[in-house]
Design an enzyme around this catalytic site. Structure first.
Site, PDB file in Angstrom:
ATOM      1  N   ASN A  13       9.756   7.642  -2.438  1.00  0.00           N
ATOM      2  CA  ASN A  13       9.345   7.591  -3.842  1.00  0.00           C
ATOM      3  C   ASN A  13       9.781   8.895  -4.520  1.00  0.00           C
ATOM      4  O   ASN A  13       9.352   9.976  -4.124  1.00  0.00           O
ATOM      5  CB  ASN A  13       7.817   7.427  -3.889  1.00  0.00           C
ATOM      6  N   HIS A  16       8.225  12.258  -8.347  1.00  0.00           N
ATOM      7  CA  HIS A  16       7.888  13.644  -8.667  1.00  0.00           C
ATOM      8  C   HIS A  16       9.104  14.526  -8.925  1.00  0.00           C
ATOM      9  O   HIS A  16       8.958  15.656  -9.394  1.00  0.00           O
ATOM     10  CB  HIS A  16       6.927  14.206  -7.627  1.00  0.00           C
ATOM     11  N   ARG A  24       9.407  20.018 -18.415  1.00  0.00           N
ATOM     12  CA  ARG A  24      10.144  20.861 -19.346  1.00  0.00           C
ATOM     13  C   ARG A  24      10.972  20.079 -20.371  1.00  0.00           C
ATOM     14  O   ARG A  24      11.661  20.665 -21.184  1.00  0.00           O
ATOM     15  CB  ARG A  24      11.079  21.798 -18.558  1.00  0.00           C
ATOM     16  N   HIS A  49       7.780   4.534  -9.772  1.00  0.00           N
ATOM     17  CA  HIS A  49       6.617   3.945 -10.452  1.00  0.00           C
ATOM     18  C   HIS A  49       6.789   4.159 -11.951  1.00  0.00           C
ATOM     19  O   HIS A  49       6.783   5.294 -12.413  1.00  0.00           O
ATOM     20  CB  HIS A  49       5.344   4.640  -9.935  1.00  0.00           C
ATOM     21  N   ARG A  51       5.030   4.243 -14.949  1.00  0.00           N
ATOM     22  CA  ARG A  51       3.636   4.256 -15.403  1.00  0.00           C
ATOM     23  C   ARG A  51       3.571   3.977 -16.894  1.00  0.00           C
ATOM     24  O   ARG A  51       4.497   4.272 -17.642  1.00  0.00           O
ATOM     25  CB  ARG A  51       2.987   5.606 -15.089  1.00  0.00           C
ATOM     26  N   ARG A  55       4.652   9.251 -17.554  1.00  0.00           N
ATOM     27  CA  ARG A  55       4.503  10.689 -17.265  1.00  0.00           C
ATOM     28  C   ARG A  55       5.623  11.224 -16.376  1.00  0.00           C
ATOM     29  O   ARG A  55       5.866  12.401 -16.340  1.00  0.00           O
ATOM     30  CB  ARG A  55       3.145  10.966 -16.612  1.00  0.00           C
ATOM     31  N   GLU A  76       7.277   0.146  -8.564  1.00  0.00           N
ATOM     32  CA  GLU A  76       5.808   0.038  -8.598  1.00  0.00           C
ATOM     33  C   GLU A  76       5.397  -0.056 -10.052  1.00  0.00           C
ATOM     34  O   GLU A  76       5.894   0.707 -10.889  1.00  0.00           O
ATOM     35  CB  GLU A  76       5.161   1.295  -8.024  1.00  0.00           C
ATOM     36  N   THR A 107      -2.239   6.755  -8.201  1.00  0.00           N
ATOM     37  CA  THR A 107      -2.857   5.436  -8.062  1.00  0.00           C
ATOM     38  C   THR A 107      -4.118   5.537  -7.200  1.00  0.00           C
ATOM     39  O   THR A 107      -4.053   5.972  -6.054  1.00  0.00           O
ATOM     40  CB  THR A 107      -1.862   4.461  -7.404  1.00  0.00           C
ATOM     41  N   GLU A 157       1.298  -4.098   0.450  1.00  0.00           N
ATOM     42  CA  GLU A 157       1.393  -2.695   0.852  1.00  0.00           C
ATOM     43  C   GLU A 157      -0.038  -2.203   1.048  1.00  0.00           C
ATOM     44  O   GLU A 157      -0.847  -2.235   0.109  1.00  0.00           O
ATOM     45  CB  GLU A 157       2.112  -1.852  -0.210  1.00  0.00           C
ATOM     46  N   HIS A 196       0.882   5.857   0.585  1.00  0.00           N
ATOM     47  CA  HIS A 196      -0.019   6.762  -0.125  1.00  0.00           C
ATOM     48  C   HIS A 196      -0.571   7.829   0.806  1.00  0.00           C
ATOM     49  O   HIS A 196      -1.251   7.520   1.772  1.00  0.00           O
ATOM     50  CB  HIS A 196      -1.188   6.033  -0.809  1.00  0.00           C
ATOM     51  N   GLY A 197      -0.205   9.057   0.491  1.00  0.00           N
ATOM     52  CA  GLY A 197      -0.776  10.202   1.219  1.00  0.00           C
ATOM     53  C   GLY A 197      -0.162  10.466   2.590  1.00  0.00           C
ATOM     54  O   GLY A 197      -0.667  11.294   3.340  1.00  0.00           O
ATOM     55  N   GLY A 218       6.162   9.589  -0.931  1.00  0.00           N
ATOM     56  CA  GLY A 218       6.690  10.326  -2.072  1.00  0.00           C
ATOM     57  C   GLY A 218       6.302  11.781  -2.088  1.00  0.00           C
ATOM     58  O   GLY A 218       7.086  12.665  -1.753  1.00  0.00           O
ATOM     59  N   HIS A 219       5.057  12.042  -2.461  1.00  0.00           N
ATOM     60  CA  HIS A 219       4.617  13.395  -2.781  1.00  0.00           C
ATOM     61  C   HIS A 219       4.910  14.405  -1.672  1.00  0.00           C
ATOM     62  O   HIS A 219       5.397  15.506  -1.938  1.00  0.00           O
ATOM     63  CB  HIS A 219       3.116  13.376  -3.116  1.00  0.00           C
TER      64      HIS A 219
HETATM   65  N1  PXP Z   1       2.821   3.391  -2.556  1.00  0.00           N
HETATM   66  C1  PXP Z   1       2.212   3.179  -3.754  1.00  0.00           C
HETATM   67  C2  PXP Z   1       1.876   1.786  -4.127  1.00  0.00           C
HETATM   68  C3  PXP Z   1       1.957   4.256  -4.626  1.00  0.00           C
HETATM   69  O1  PXP Z   1       1.345   4.019  -5.806  1.00  0.00           O
HETATM   70  C4  PXP Z   1       2.370   5.542  -4.248  1.00  0.00           C
HETATM   71  C5  PXP Z   1       2.160   6.688  -5.202  1.00  0.00           C
HETATM   72  O2  PXP Z   1       2.965   6.504  -6.321  1.00  0.00           O
HETATM   73  C6  PXP Z   1       3.003   5.716  -3.006  1.00  0.00           C
HETATM   74  C7  PXP Z   1       3.199   4.619  -2.174  1.00  0.00           C
HETATM   75  C8  PXP Z   1       3.461   7.046  -2.532  1.00  0.00           C
HETATM   76  O3  PXP Z   1       2.352   7.857  -2.303  1.00  0.00           O
HETATM   77  P1  PXP Z   1       2.564   9.406  -2.013  1.00  0.00           P
HETATM   78  O4  PXP Z   1       3.236   9.988  -3.209  1.00  0.00           O
HETATM   79  O5  PXP Z   1       1.172   9.907  -1.811  1.00  0.00           O
HETATM   80  O6  PXP Z   1       3.413   9.502  -0.780  1.00  0.00           O
END
Ligand code: PXP
Length: 249
Positions: A13, A16, A24, A49, A51, A55, A76, A107, A157, A196-197, A218-219
């Site tokens: 993902n 970010h 900026r 994603h 949104r 953002r 997403e 999310t 997912e 996620h995470g 992603g993050h």
């Molecule tokens: N899957 C979904 C459905 C999400 O909403 C996100 C966050 O945008 C991710 C995966 C990725 O999560 P993370 O950025 O915490 O790795």
């Protein structure tokens, strides 16, 4: 038998990267360039994603990434009409429907498919008609999984955020919930992604969840990229996935 699918795919993902750009209002860093580097480093798919508050990822990014990438693009999105319109126009390979609140940092929680079934049904129908593969981002519980199966989507997912953020007292219970959820999804005929995470510290436990098709991360990858570069950050995660599967053989 509930085993890991092989080979497990990595979807990166790149939201970010766009967060940094939007901070900026510049043209850089470009999520498309980042996505190409992720693919170069072994990512099998790219996730973004779109949104409602735009953002990070912008409408134009969705078009550009879909046009330029030769790996599947997973979009997403909330099931809001203006976003659905864009998805129908772009026709990404995959759409993952997620819940969305403007004030949230990221999310939070899974989509309440059980409650939203009547609203989701026509949206899923419209998206499916264009050939898009649909996934629903849900908590690993029976009610949500059964509702997803009733909507005849090919993928769910599983939301790994609660597990990844949980303290020592809840961590085993949360992992068990994910394992049972993945087994149930598989038995219902659903393909299972997770996200996620997820990071380098918790990926081994996440990989103990059976029947996984794709991990969406992603993050942690983008954060690590600040320190070691994007390709290395992606390769580290791919290596952890590979090491885990070798060790299971
Ligand atoms: N899957 C979904 C459905 C999400 O909403 C996100 C966050 O945008 C991710 C995966 C990725 O999560 P993370 O950025 O915490 O790795």
């Amino acid at each position: 038998m509930h085993e890991a699918k092989s080979p497990l795919r990595l979807g990166v993902n790149v939201d970010h990267v766009a967060t940094l750009r939007e901070a900026r209002g510049t043209l850089y860093p470009d999520p498309l360039e980042a996505a190409k580097q992720c693919v170069q480093a072994g990512a099998e798919g790219i996730t973004i994603h779109l949104r409602e508050d735009r953002r990070h990822i912008q409408d134009d990014d969705v078009y550009r990434l879909h046009e330029a990438l030769d790996v599947p693009l997973n979009l997403e999105m909330a099931h809001a009409p203006d976003i659905v319109r864009i998805a129908l126009d772009v026709k990404p390979d995959e759409v993952c429907l997620v819940p969305e609140r403007r004030e949230e940092l990221t999310t939070e929680g899974g989509l309440d498919v059980f409650r939203l079934k009547p609203v989701l049904r026509p949206v899923i129908h419209q998206l499916r008609e264009t050939g898009i593969l649909i996934s629903l981002f849900i908590e690993p519980n029976d009610k949500q999984l059964e509702a997803a199966a009733e909507l005849e989507v090919p993928y769910v997912e599983l939301h790994t955020g609660t597990y990844c953020d949980s303290d020592n007292t809840h961590v085993d219970k949360e992992l068990q919930r994910l394992i049972q959820g993945a087994c149930m999804a598989h038995d219902l005929g659903l393909n299972v992604n997770a996200g996620h995470g997820i990071n380098l510290d918790n990926i081994d436990e996440i990989l103990s969840i059976p029947c996984l098709d794709t991990l969406n991360i992603g993050h942690s990858i983008i954060s690590r990229a600040v320190m070691v570069g994007l390709e290395k950050a992606v390769r580290e995660i791919k290596q952890a996935m590979l090491d885990y599967s070798q060790q299971k053989k």
